[in-house]
Write an enzyme that holds these catalytic residues in place. Structure first.
Site, PDB file in Angstrom:
ATOM      1  N   ASP A 242       0.834  -1.206   0.000  1.00 28.75           N
ATOM      2  CA  ASP A 242       0.000   0.000   0.000  1.00 28.75           C
ATOM      3  C   ASP A 242       0.869   1.256   0.000  1.00 28.75           C
ATOM      4  O   ASP A 242       2.035   1.217   0.387  1.00 28.75           O
ATOM      5  CB  ASP A 242      -0.926   0.020   1.211  1.00 28.75           C
ATOM      6  N   GLU A 243       0.295   2.358  -0.417  1.00 31.42           N
ATOM      7  CA  GLU A 243       0.897   3.689  -0.308  1.00 31.42           C
ATOM      8  C   GLU A 243       2.341   3.729  -0.813  1.00 31.42           C
ATOM      9  O   GLU A 243       3.200   4.397  -0.221  1.00 31.42           O
ATOM     10  CB  GLU A 243       0.808   4.188   1.138  1.00 31.42           C
ATOM     11  N   ALA A 244       2.602   3.035  -1.913  1.00 29.65           N
ATOM     12  CA  ALA A 244       3.947   3.035  -2.513  1.00 29.65           C
ATOM     13  C   ALA A 244       4.078   4.239  -3.447  1.00 29.65           C
ATOM     14  O   ALA A 244       4.351   4.112  -4.645  1.00 29.65           O
ATOM     15  CB  ALA A 244       4.192   1.730  -3.255  1.00 29.65           C
TER      16      ALA A 244
END
Length: 513
Positions: free
Chosen positions: A318-320
């Protein structure tokens, strides 16, 4: 309360006697309840009868360990049939976790096909007894269990809770306490978020600085900490004794500052950043183009898989925001086969549906009710192609969200999540276009940016956690806020007895103190 009358001299005295908790007044709601007329009463003559299996004896010892301190009774374990509480493992149509409870004046019988079902039945039995049964000193009875029959099995096989030990570190003892709380509500998956920008929490022999340096701080600059391999194995063992499976997560390619700070060569420029103690997200990334990155991932996954008897290994994803979409897809395409090579099923946050989920992978959805339609459609398309889904909508079941604006802990980026909002949704139809068969279950994450102590965990988890557990266990037909809030309110004396601090939501008709 039942009312009885007796005569003293010429005066008739009316005395209230406690009545047994109705069979249906438990959380999660049972699948089927058939009330009977006469309760069973545990007395000093009661024994716990178990069959010859090791599993039934172990569960019997667990039950006795709960009942003996508060009742003051011996409650010996016996393999001889007779009056009392009987625990039976036998073939039947109970499923992997289902059970049957039969109660009447001569005793209580719990029957299941597998040990997990028998253990879940014991949790129901606990809730049918007065809350004082949870105390560690002798209490006044009577210890009555309502008569009748419960036949019960879960709606979903995956019923999880996540604890973020990376933003703030929690000790083995604190994790064990949370495991006990989860078990009471038939949660069967403990997802441990073991790495993030702020801390790496599991010892890896081949990369020792991950823990010793990467685990040396936390949000706000505290001392942090990490689990030795023996610590982690103790958590796994304890969870298994409560019929929970541990799901370890190593978040990547983003949320990796603790690893990047520990080993400069993991950075594309060969320069290690400083340790991080803030709460921002999306600024870190493993170097997708370096072969060393995949040697690192292979070593970590190999060692963690060897420590984890459970089926799953969570790879985050997530949230890369600091990884290009092209690099993200390349990374996930190389990392997922490493997980399967070591015999584990891939779980990742739902962003993996923008890459190529491997066969059998599970995507954990953490979006909101109003998440962009295109993102939801991407998740639905993956589900139609065989990717299973775990539902963790942040504005419903993220336990770190504030209840109200005045909640002293937690965050509000996903909104304010009161108890009713957390409970009042149906996993079966939450995401449009997702086949019912793709929903594997639900999970309640607790992120720890503001969570520091065990009391903080309790306050944010209760009273929302039991509702998420019910969404995962109980038939959809039982989901009704007006009846649920009454059953939930009845849990409060039990939490008091267990020393669980909780938020007294004005939406719930709590009993008077």
């Amino acid at each position: 309360m039942a009312v009885g009358a007796f005569t003293v001299g010429a005066t008739t005295v009316t005395k209230a006697t406690p009545t047994a908790t109705p069979l249906g007044r438990v959380v999660p709601a049972p699948a089927s309840v058939t009330p009977g007329k006469t309760p069973y009463r545990i007395t000093h003559d009661t024994a716990i009868q178990v069959d010859g299996s090791r599993e039934a004896r172990r569960i019997g010892e667990y039950l006795a360990g709960i009942l003996r301190p508060s009742t003051g009774y011996r409650l010996p374990l016996s393999t001889h049939a007779g009056h009392g509480i009987q625990l039976r493992l036998t073939k039947g149509s109970f499923g992997a976790e289902g059970y049957r409870l039969d109660s009447g004046p001569s005793g209580v019988t719990l029957t299941a096909a597998h040990a997990a079902g028998l253990f879940h039945g014991v949790q129901t039995l606990r809730q049918l007894l007065p809350a004082a049964v949870e105390k560690n000193s002798v209490q006044r009875g009577p210890w009555q269990i309502a008569g009748g029959t419960i036949e019960d099995s879960p709606r979903y096989a995956y019923r999880g809770a996540m604890l973020d030990v990376s933003r703030h570190f929690f000790t083995v003892a604190q994790v064990k306490r949370y495991i006990d709380e989860l078990a009471l509500y038939k949660i069967n998956e403990l997802h441990l978020h073991l790495s993030d920008d702020q801390g790496w929490r599991i010892a890896i022999d081949s990369w020792p600085r991950l823990a010793t340096y990467g685990g040396s701080t936390e949000v706000g600059g505290g001392a942090g900490g990490y689990y030795t391999k023996a610590d982690y194995q103790e958590i796994v063992r304890y969870a298994s004794s409560r019929y929970l499976e541990v799901v370890p997560e190593i978040d990547m390619p983003g949320h990796t500052n603790a690893a990047l700070a520990s080993y400069a060569d993991l950075n594309c420029d060969g320069v290690a950043p400083s340790l991080y103690t803030g709460t921002d997200v999306g600024f870190s990334s493993l170097c997708v183009g370096k072969d060393l990155t995949y040697d690192f991932v292979d070593d970590v996954v190999r060692e963690l898989a060897a420590l984890t008897p459970g089926r799953y290994l969570h790879i985050g994803g997530d949230e890369a925001h600091s990884t290009s979409h092209e690099d993200y897809v390349k990374f996930m395409d190389r990392v997922q086969p490493i997980v399967t090579k070591y015999g584990k099923t891939v779980i990742a946050w739902h962003q993996i549906t923008g890459a190529h989920p491997v066969k059998g992978a599970l995507a954990q959805y953490w979006g909101l009710d109003d998440t962009d339609a295109a993102e939801k459609a991407q998740v639905a398309a993956a589900a139609k192609n065989g990717t299973g889904l775990i539902l963790s909508p942040a504005d419903r079941v993220y336990l770190d969200m504030k209840y109200t604006e005045d909640t002293p802990l937690g965050q509000d980026w996903a909104g304010l999540v009161e108890v009713k909002r957390s409970y009042d949704w149906d996993p079966g139809n939450y995401l449009a276009g997702v086949p019912t068969s793709a929903i594997r279950g639900v999970e309640a994450p607790l992120w720890s940016e503001t969570i520091v102590t065990g009391a903080n965990i309790d306050y944010m988890a209760f009273p929302r956690l039991p509702g998420v557990a019910e969404l995962g266990w109980s038939p959809a037909s039982t989901h009704d806020w007006d009846t649920y809030k009454v059953r939930l309110a009845a849990q409060a004396p039990r939490w008091d007895a267990l020393g669980i601090d909780y938020y007294r939501s004005p939406q719930v008709p709590w009993p008077a103190s």
